[in-house]
Structure formats: C-alpha cells, structure tokens
Write an enzyme that holds these catalytic residues in place. Structure first.
Site, PDB file in Angstrom:
ATOM      1  N   LYS A  48      27.885  31.992  44.653  1.00  0.00           N
ATOM      2  CA  LYS A  48      28.486  30.532  45.152  1.00  0.00           C
ATOM      3  C   LYS A  48      27.619  29.533  45.528  1.00  0.00           C
ATOM      4  CE  LYS A  48      32.141  33.077  47.910  1.00  0.00           C
ATOM      5  NZ  LYS A  48      33.003  33.027  49.323  1.00  0.00           N
TER       6      LYS A  48
ATOM      7  N   LYS B 226      41.079  38.479  36.314  1.00  0.00           N
ATOM      8  CA  LYS B 226      41.854  39.037  37.498  1.00  0.00           C
ATOM      9  C   LYS B 226      42.670  37.864  38.056  1.00  0.00           C
ATOM     10  CE  LYS B 226      39.560  38.448  41.510  1.00  0.00           C
ATOM     11  NZ  LYS B 226      39.332  38.609  43.073  1.00  0.00           N
TER      12      LYS B 226
ATOM     13  N   LYS C 127      43.094  33.007  43.200  1.00  0.00           N
ATOM     14  CA  LYS C 127      43.786  31.726  43.653  1.00  0.00           C
ATOM     15  C   LYS C 127      43.097  30.669  43.182  1.00  0.00           C
ATOM     16  CE  LYS C 127      41.062  32.104  48.101  1.00  0.00           C
ATOM     17  NZ  LYS C 127      40.871  33.627  47.825  1.00  0.00           N
TER      18      LYS C 127
HETATM   19  P1  ATP Z   1      39.763  34.756  44.706  1.00  0.00           P
HETATM   20  O1  ATP Z   1      41.007  34.090  44.259  1.00  0.00           O
HETATM   21  O2  ATP Z   1      38.961  33.551  45.083  1.00  0.00           O
HETATM   22  O3  ATP Z   1      39.331  35.628  43.695  1.00  0.00           O
HETATM   23  P2  ATP Z   1      40.778  36.488  46.195  1.00  0.00           P
HETATM   24  O4  ATP Z   1      42.240  35.984  46.000  1.00  0.00           O
HETATM   25  O5  ATP Z   1      40.107  37.544  45.321  1.00  0.00           O
HETATM   26  O6  ATP Z   1      40.050  35.454  46.113  1.00  0.00           O
HETATM   27  P3  ATP Z   1      39.613  37.862  48.350  1.00  0.00           P
HETATM   28  O7  ATP Z   1      39.759  37.356  49.901  1.00  0.00           O
HETATM   29  O8  ATP Z   1      38.331  37.989  47.748  1.00  0.00           O
HETATM   30  O9  ATP Z   1      40.624  36.744  47.696  1.00  0.00           O
HETATM   31  O10 ATP Z   1      40.323  39.281  48.272  1.00  0.00           O
HETATM   32  C1  ATP Z   1      41.295  39.818  49.197  1.00  0.00           C
HETATM   33  C2  ATP Z   1      41.743  41.243  48.905  1.00  0.00           C
HETATM   34  O11 ATP Z   1      42.612  41.128  47.755  1.00  0.00           O
HETATM   35  C3  ATP Z   1      40.558  41.976  48.104  1.00  0.00           C
HETATM   36  O12 ATP Z   1      40.511  43.248  48.792  1.00  0.00           O
HETATM   37  C4  ATP Z   1      40.369  42.109  46.771  1.00  0.00           C
HETATM   38  O13 ATP Z   1      39.912  43.145  46.189  1.00  0.00           O
HETATM   39  C5  ATP Z   1      42.126  41.948  46.552  1.00  0.00           C
HETATM   40  N1  ATP Z   1      42.524  40.961  45.384  1.00  0.00           N
HETATM   41  C6  ATP Z   1      42.407  39.925  45.138  1.00  0.00           C
HETATM   42  N2  ATP Z   1      42.524  39.542  43.845  1.00  0.00           N
HETATM   43  C7  ATP Z   1      43.024  40.700  43.305  1.00  0.00           C
HETATM   44  C8  ATP Z   1      43.628  41.332  41.923  1.00  0.00           C
HETATM   45  N3  ATP Z   1      43.950  40.276  41.184  1.00  0.00           N
HETATM   46  N4  ATP Z   1      44.080  42.456  41.648  1.00  0.00           N
HETATM   47  C9  ATP Z   1      44.085  43.258  43.051  1.00  0.00           C
HETATM   48  N5  ATP Z   1      43.469  43.015  43.919  1.00  0.00           N
HETATM   49  C10 ATP Z   1      42.871  41.744  44.343  1.00  0.00           C
END
Ligand code: ATP
Ligand code: LTN
Length: 334
Positions: free
Chosen positions: A114, A197, A200
């Site tokens: 980050k 993956k 957001k």
């Molecule tokens: P970003 O979108 O910036 O990658 P994020 O959406 O992954 O952030 P986090 O706060 O890191 O958000 O994740 C919240 C939870 O959602 C975590 O437990 C993470 O493992 C799960 N998660 C996030 N994206 C995925 C995905 N594409 N598939 C499955 N689980 C996910």
C-alpha cells in the site's frame, strides 16, 4: 455449554459490498454465528489509515452495517458493532505498539504494497501500525477462530506472536487465536478479467457485481461477462476462467453442484448459462438490497442496533483490557 468466541471484520471502504465479499466472507460468517459467540466489527479506525471524506466515511459505515444485517448477520445472535464505539481497541493497540519491534512491523507486506502505491511520504504512521490495531481488534475478544481471506494470514501470524509474547512476559492474558482461512472455492473473479479476483477497485465497473446493484445492471454485467470461443460449458478454471467463474457463482448461490449444472446445460450456449446466472444472482440479491434500503431509511433504528452490539462488545473488551493493564503494572483507577 458455552460457545467459543470468534471475531472478524471488514473496512467500511465502499458504498456497496460486492459479490466476492458476500460469497467469500459474509455467507460464511452467517453460518458461523450459530456455532460461535461471534463478534463482527466494522473497522472504521482502520479505514482512516488512508484519506477519507468524513461524510462518505459516515455513510459507508452505516451502509456496510445495513448490508451485514440484510445478508443475514443477526444482531440477536452475534455482536455487530463499529470499532470506534469500543475505545478499548485504540487503548490495547497502544500497548501492543510498545511490544512490537520496528523491524517486525516493517516486514508486513500489506504495508509495503500500500505504501509503495501511494509513495512512502504519503503513507501515514497509522497505515504502518494498521496490523497492530488489527491484533488489538482480535485479542480483546479472546477468540479461538478468526475467519479471514488468505491475504490476512501474515497479520494473523503477527497477532499470534504478540499474544504469545505478552503472555510470556506478563502472564497468561490472551487466548492464542487461529486463522480460519476462508474457502478458496468461494473465491469470485472479475467478470471482465476473470483471472483477477472481483474487487471494489476493479478497473472496469462492468466486472464487479455490487450487492446494491439494480436487476437491470446485474443483467447487463452478466450478459457482457467475458467467456471464450470454444462454446463448451465446462468447469476448468485455468483453460476457461470466465465460464468457470459463472459456474462457480451459479453453484454457490443455487446450491446445485457444478457437475449437475454442466450436465443440465450440456450443448446449450453460453447465452443459456448467462441467463440462469443472471436470474439466480438477481433473485439472491433482491431481498438483500431491499432490506438494506429499509434499514437505511430508518437510520435511528440501525444506530440503535449498533449501539446494542457495541454494548456487548464493550463488556468483553473492557474485561480483557483491565487484565492487560493489571498485568502490565499500571495502577488501576478507582
Ligand atoms: P478490494 O476490493 O480492495 O480487494 P476487498 O473487496 O477484497 O477489497 P476486503 O475488505 O479486503 O475487501 O475483504 C473483505 C472480505 O471479503 C475478506 O474476507 C476477503 O477475503 C473477502 N473477499 C474479497 N474479495 C473477494 C472475492 N473476489 N472472492 C471471495 N472473497 C473475497
Ligand atoms: N485487515 C482486514 C480487516 C480487519 C480484520 C480485523 C479482519 C481489521 N481488523 C480483525 C479480521 C479481524 C482486511 O483488510 N480484510
């Protein structure tokens, strides 16, 4: 028999959670609330480790809470609360800062990633100590399990190290928590770039399905999902990432086995698969979106639910903090 404690959390970093958050984390949290005394926290103090617009932060915090509840987290079973409502998080974080080595904190890869993105002069000290605040979030609740994604494994290791160090220096204080790495099979990929993956921060918003999307938006996004040219409906993530992602989404939401979907749709085109996926996503998300909107319309009721969650959380957190202060040798206030 008393249930073991469990804690997990998410940052209030967007107006809507996405399908990956829902299938990868939330649906599993919902199941766990029956077997555990669960604490689910919206980590607003972690969100401010990067710049935030105050109005948006406040709004996203309430929206995240509403989506948790709408997706099935039950405030009468679990403690659902906002991190800043429980002062002990910041208090324990200070204590843990004082037993963390500078080099140890410097090895955290999330900070390195980050801070590289923003330039180290633009990174706050808060971002550097983020994992230590996370350790405090966890250790206050004496949980045996912490369900998180694979990307959080290093922070959980640090949490365990700090708990063991404190216990050995100052006497038994913390339960040593186990990371419970969420199912890899529940991982959801971007509809436009199905090797990445779903996230957001997706480059193209068409790749991302938000829980708060309207049915026509969901239909459009799924219709334009990237597939491949061989026309065969078959689960093979390395050769056919797009089609496999659609099959995975369909299976997770409907409960039907991937092999059964493959057999049922054999010889039909991707159009048929997409129509089914759109349908199941729209119908699964519809009640969540509607309930979220209802909860947001009555923000006083939502705030009351969060206050109740904070009350239960405070009770547990203060108990742990008191033991920590006592064991450290701080004079207890009368
Ligand atoms: P970003 O979108 O910036 O990658 P994020 O959406 O992954 O952030 P986090 O706060 O890191 O958000 O994740 C919240 C939870 O959602 C975590 O437990 C993470 O493992 C799960 N998660 C996030 N994206 C995925 C995905 N594409 N598939 C499955 N689980 C996910
Ligand atoms: N760092 C986590 C969010 C988080 C968390 C926690 C998860 C903060 N505190 C305590 C589990 C337990 C993330 O970015 N997903």
């Amino acid at each position: 028999m008393t249930k073991p404690n469990l804690l997990s959390g998410m940052q209030p970093s967007a107006a809507s959670l996405h399908l990956g958050n829902y299938l990868g984390a939330l649906t599993q949290w919902v199941q766990m609330q029956n077997d555990f005394n669960a604490f689910y926290v919206i980590v607003d103090l972690h969100a401010i480790t990067v710049p935030q617009d105050p109005k948006i932060l406040r709004d996203n915090t309430r929206r995240t809470a509403a989506q948790y509840i709408a997706a099935g987290l039950d405030p009468s079973k679990s403690s659902l609360f906002v991190q800043s409502h429980v002062p002990a998080h910041a208090q324990l974080a200070w204590v843990l800062n004082c037993i963390t080595g500078f080099g140890e904190a410097s090895r955290m890869t999330q900070f390195k990633d980050k801070s590289q993105k923003g330039g180290s002069d633009n990174s706050s000290v808060g971002l550097f100590t983020y994992p230590i605040l996370q350790a405090a979030d966890i250790l206050l609740y004496q949980p045996t399990s912490v369900p998180v994604g694979e990307d959080q494994r290093q922070h959980l290791e640090l949490t365990r190290d700090l708990a063991m160090r404190f216990n050995s220096r100052f006497g038994e204080t913390f339960v040593i928590p186990q990371a419970q790495i969420l199912k890899e099979s529940a991982k959801i990929y971007d509809l436009q770039v199905p090797t990445a993956k779903m996230s957001k921060s997706a480059q193209d918003p068409k790749g991302l399905i938000n829980l708060m999307d309207e049915p026509n938006q969901i239909l459009k996004k799924i219709k334009s999902a990237v597939t491949d040219t061989d026309g065969e409906i078959r689960f093979d993530p390395s050769a056919k990432p797009g089609v496999s992602n659609l099959l995975g989404i369909q299976s997770s939401l409907s409960g039907e086995k991937v092999s059964d979907i493959e057999a049922r749709l054999k010889n039909q085109g991707y159009g048929a698969l997409k129509a089914e996926v759109a349908d199941v996503v729209i119908e699964s998300l519809r009640p969540i979106r509607e309930r979220t909107n209802e909860l947001l319309e009555d923000s006083a009721e939502l705030d009351r639910l969060l206050a109740k969650g904070a009350e239960k959380a405070n009770e547990q957190a203060e108990k742990t903090l008191k033991t920590v202060y006592e064991n450290l040798g701080l004079v207890m206030a009368l």
